[in-house]
Design an enzyme around this catalytic site. Structure first.
Site, PDB file in Angstrom:
ATOM      1  N   GLU A  12      -8.505 -70.246 -15.632  1.00 35.26           N
ATOM      2  CA  GLU A  12      -9.920 -70.314 -15.253  1.00 35.26           C
ATOM      3  C   GLU A  12     -10.094 -71.149 -13.989  1.00 35.26           C
ATOM      4  O   GLU A  12     -10.909 -70.820 -13.122  1.00 35.26           O
ATOM      5  CB  GLU A  12     -10.728 -70.895 -16.407  1.00 35.26           C
ATOM      6  CG  GLU A  12     -10.709 -70.009 -17.647  1.00 35.26           C
ATOM      7  CD  GLU A  12     -11.114 -70.719 -18.919  1.00 35.26           C
ATOM      8  OE1 GLU A  12     -11.543 -70.031 -19.865  1.00 35.26           O
ATOM      9  OE2 GLU A  12     -11.003 -71.965 -18.974  1.00 35.26           O
ATOM     10  N   ASP A 181     -12.826 -60.917 -24.711  1.00 33.03           N
ATOM     11  CA  ASP A 181     -12.422 -60.098 -25.849  1.00 33.03           C
ATOM     12  C   ASP A 181     -13.574 -60.047 -26.842  1.00 33.03           C
ATOM     13  O   ASP A 181     -14.481 -60.889 -26.809  1.00 33.03           O
ATOM     14  CB  ASP A 181     -11.170 -60.661 -26.531  1.00 33.03           C
ATOM     15  CG  ASP A 181     -11.369 -62.086 -27.023  1.00 33.03           C
ATOM     16  OD1 ASP A 181     -11.189 -62.316 -28.229  1.00 33.03           O
ATOM     17  OD2 ASP A 181     -11.687 -62.984 -26.223  1.00 33.03           O
TER      18      ASP A 181
END
Length: 214
Positions: A12, A181
């Protein structure tokens, strides 16, 4: 305005750090989980003294309207793995640390700015984000969480801990979570791994657009 952005993982950090080239924006990695998140937020506040803090990163999504790469913006946050019981206080709710708010509200000005970015192209969803020290990698675990928090839009491992730290330090806060997800539709975290392999490159632009609007 000085803006602090906190992420949990190197992946990230790599996606976000190169998007910002300003002394007024600091992007830092806290590490995974609630304790690391709280420590990272406190360090950010002590060292950088930001006017606001943004939690950015990925999360599992919930709901028929949620798709991969959509972004959930926190309207409020709580823990899915905290329960203080009723022995002392009958009013304490599931997810609430006793003596603190049951849910941490996103700063109104920051939330208004985030909602102003909504469009058909961006896929931004305002809603509840729930946090806990559990990587949700199967539908059964996700269902356990959603049974308690059916309105939750996303599940992560850091946002509420950062929100709690900001609350205690009186620092405005909001969370942007890219959906990597959707556990209720997934098995063995296959979507999560595919996200980082193929989809993550442009997924954090919403955070950049938001920062530029402040």
């Amino acid at each position: 305005m000085k803006i602090g952005i906190i992420v949990a993982m190197d992946k990230e950090l790599q996606q976000l750090r190169h998007l910002f080239d300003s002394e007024h924006v600091r992007v830092e990695k806290c590490g995974i989980g609630k304790v690391n998140a709280a420590l990272g937020a406190q360090r950010m506040i002590n060292e950088f003294q930001p006017d606001c803090i943004i939690s950015s990163g990925c999360a599992g999504g919930n709901g028929d309207d949620i798709n991969l790469q959509d972004v959930v913006v926190s309207t409020e946050l709580t823990y899915h793995d905290v329960y203080c019981g009723t022995a002392v206080d009958n009013d304490t709710r599931y997810g609430q640390v006793q003596g603190l708010p049951a849910r941490y509200k996103a700063d109104k000005m920051l939330l208004d700015k985030a909602l102003a970015m909504k469009s058909d192209k961006l896929g931004i969803h305002p809603g509840l984000i729930v946090t806990g020290d559990w990587f949700v990698d199967n539908p059964d675990k996700m269902q356990e969480i959603i049974d308690i928090f059916p309105e939750a839009k996303a599940v992560d491992m850091e946002s509420c801990a950062i929100a709690q730290t900001c609350y205690l330090n009186h620092v405005p806060f909001i969370s942007f979570r890219v959906i990597s997800d959707i556990p209720l539709r997934d098995t063995d975290a296959a979507m999560y791994h595919d996200f980082w392999n193929t989809l993550a490159e442009h997924s954090f632009q919403v955070t950049k657009t938001f920062v530029e609007s402040l």
